[in-house]
Design a protein around this motif. Structure first.
Motif, PDB file in Angstrom:
ATOM      1  N   GLN A  45       9.839-121.096  77.086  1.00 53.68           N
ATOM      2  CA  GLN A  45       9.269-119.936  76.400  1.00 53.68           C
ATOM      3  C   GLN A  45       9.166-120.194  74.897  1.00 53.68           C
ATOM      4  O   GLN A  45       8.207-119.769  74.260  1.00 53.68           O
ATOM      5  CB  GLN A  45      10.109-118.688  76.678  1.00 53.68           C
ATOM      6  CG  GLN A  45       9.922-118.136  78.078  1.00 53.68           C
ATOM      7  CD  GLN A  45       8.586-117.424  78.229  1.00 53.68           C
ATOM      8  OE1 GLN A  45       8.328-116.395  77.595  1.00 53.68           O
ATOM      9  NE2 GLN A  45       7.724-117.968  79.077  1.00 53.68           N
ATOM     10  N   GLU A  64       8.692-113.986  88.022  1.00 54.23           N
ATOM     11  CA  GLU A  64       9.523-114.326  86.865  1.00 54.23           C
ATOM     12  C   GLU A  64       9.585-113.161  85.877  1.00 54.23           C
ATOM     13  O   GLU A  64      10.650-112.848  85.340  1.00 54.23           O
ATOM     14  CB  GLU A  64       8.980-115.573  86.179  1.00 54.23           C
ATOM     15  CG  GLU A  64       9.126-116.838  86.995  1.00 54.23           C
ATOM     16  CD  GLU A  64       8.319-118.004  86.448  1.00 54.23           C
ATOM     17  OE1 GLU A  64       7.886-117.948  85.277  1.00 54.23           O
ATOM     18  OE2 GLU A  64       8.113-118.971  87.195  1.00 54.23           O
ATOM     19  N   LEU A  65       8.446-112.532  85.647  1.00 54.95           N
ATOM     20  CA  LEU A  65       8.402-111.381  84.738  1.00 54.95           C
ATOM     21  C   LEU A  65       9.253-110.239  85.286  1.00 54.95           C
ATOM     22  O   LEU A  65       9.999-109.603  84.528  1.00 54.95           O
ATOM     23  CB  LEU A  65       6.958-110.924  84.523  1.00 54.95           C
ATOM     24  CG  LEU A  65       6.770-109.691  83.639  1.00 54.95           C
ATOM     25  CD1 LEU A  65       7.334-109.907  82.235  1.00 54.95           C
ATOM     26  CD2 LEU A  65       5.293-109.305  83.588  1.00 54.95           C
ATOM     27  N   LEU A  86       8.423-111.745  77.978  1.00 57.08           N
ATOM     28  CA  LEU A  86       8.040-113.137  78.239  1.00 57.08           C
ATOM     29  C   LEU A  86       6.634-113.404  77.721  1.00 57.08           C
ATOM     30  O   LEU A  86       5.891-112.470  77.396  1.00 57.08           O
ATOM     31  CB  LEU A  86       8.048-113.437  79.744  1.00 57.08           C
ATOM     32  CG  LEU A  86       9.375-113.506  80.480  1.00 57.08           C
ATOM     33  CD1 LEU A  86       9.135-113.803  81.964  1.00 57.08           C
ATOM     34  CD2 LEU A  86      10.300-114.550  79.886  1.00 57.08           C
ATOM     35  N   SER A 137       3.103-115.718  78.904  1.00 61.54           N
ATOM     36  CA  SER A 137       2.501-116.404  80.043  1.00 61.54           C
ATOM     37  C   SER A 137       1.150-116.975  79.627  1.00 61.54           C
ATOM     38  O   SER A 137       0.230-116.223  79.293  1.00 61.54           O
ATOM     39  CB  SER A 137       2.317-115.441  81.217  1.00 61.54           C
ATOM     40  OG  SER A 137       1.638-116.080  82.274  1.00 61.54           O
ATOM     41  N   ALA A 139      12.888-111.053  84.685  1.00 58.95           N
ATOM     42  CA  ALA A 139      13.214-110.948  83.259  1.00 58.95           C
ATOM     43  C   ALA A 139      13.256-109.487  82.808  1.00 58.95           C
ATOM     44  O   ALA A 139      14.115-109.103  82.003  1.00 58.95           O
ATOM     45  CB  ALA A 139      12.200-111.736  82.428  1.00 58.95           C
TER      46      ALA A 139
END
Length: 184
Positions: free
Chosen positions: A21, A171-172, A112, A114, A175
């Motif tokens: 990230q 993933e988001l 995050l 992306s 998180a």
């Protein structure tokens, strides 16, 4: 402050949760430095976008949209508009437009980043969205409405996302769950 300046400030102070990230954060900042039009959908082949993953009031469900073009369940989001004053405003506007929920509470710090290829977005290929992703929470009993950008809009348990959800949404979601737990 312009939207471009806000994006530089937001990404300049954002603490990336992982090494990957952090690399993306640097890519985004470099893009913003090189391209005064980085916030515009007319910046080709890549441009900054904003999205928001909407959670239920109990933080146990997410509201996903079945994207008409991608044909996958995704978080709400999209292009920044000239009327957006801040990056978080773009994410919130997209969330409001795509869910019909106008009283979302959005966390003002990104969760995050992306970087993903997008078909049919401008004249150059490959083209990419440099997406800045946020989390928001809907009020209890919030009613959603499908927008013309979606084929469907549904709540899903955070532990049971639909099969045609890509890894970036998974993933988001994870998180965002961590962020929401931190802020309780």
């Amino acid at each position: 402050m312009t939207l471009h300046e806000d994006a530089v400030a937001v990404l300049g102070r954002w603490i990336a949760p992982t090494v990957a990230q952090e690399r993306l954060r640097r890519v985004y900042l470099d893009h913003l430095e090189l391209r005064p039009d980085a916030m515009s959908r007319h910046c080709h082949p890549d441009h900054i976008t904003a999205s928001v993953l909407v959670f239920s009031a109990g933080h146990d469900r997410v509201l996903l949209t079945l994207h008409k073009i991608a044909r996958r369940w995704l978080q709400t989001g999209g292009h920044c508009e000239p009327s957006d004053q801040r990056l978080v405003d773009a994410a919130l506007r997209e969330g409001n437009e795509e869910t019909g929920i106008n009283d979302l509470r959005i966390d003002t710090e990104p969760v995050l980043l992306s970087w993903h290829e997008v078909p049919n977005c401008g004249p150059l290929r490959p083209s990419h969205h440099l997406d800045v992703q946020y989390v928001a929470v809907a009020a209890p009993r919030a009613l959603h409405k499908i927008s013309d950008e979606s084929d469907d809009l549904q709540w899903f348990d955070v532990t049971a996302l639909p099969a045609n959800t890509d890894d970036s949404v998974r993933e988001l979601t994870a998180a965002c769950v961590r962020r929401l737990q931190e802020n309780l």
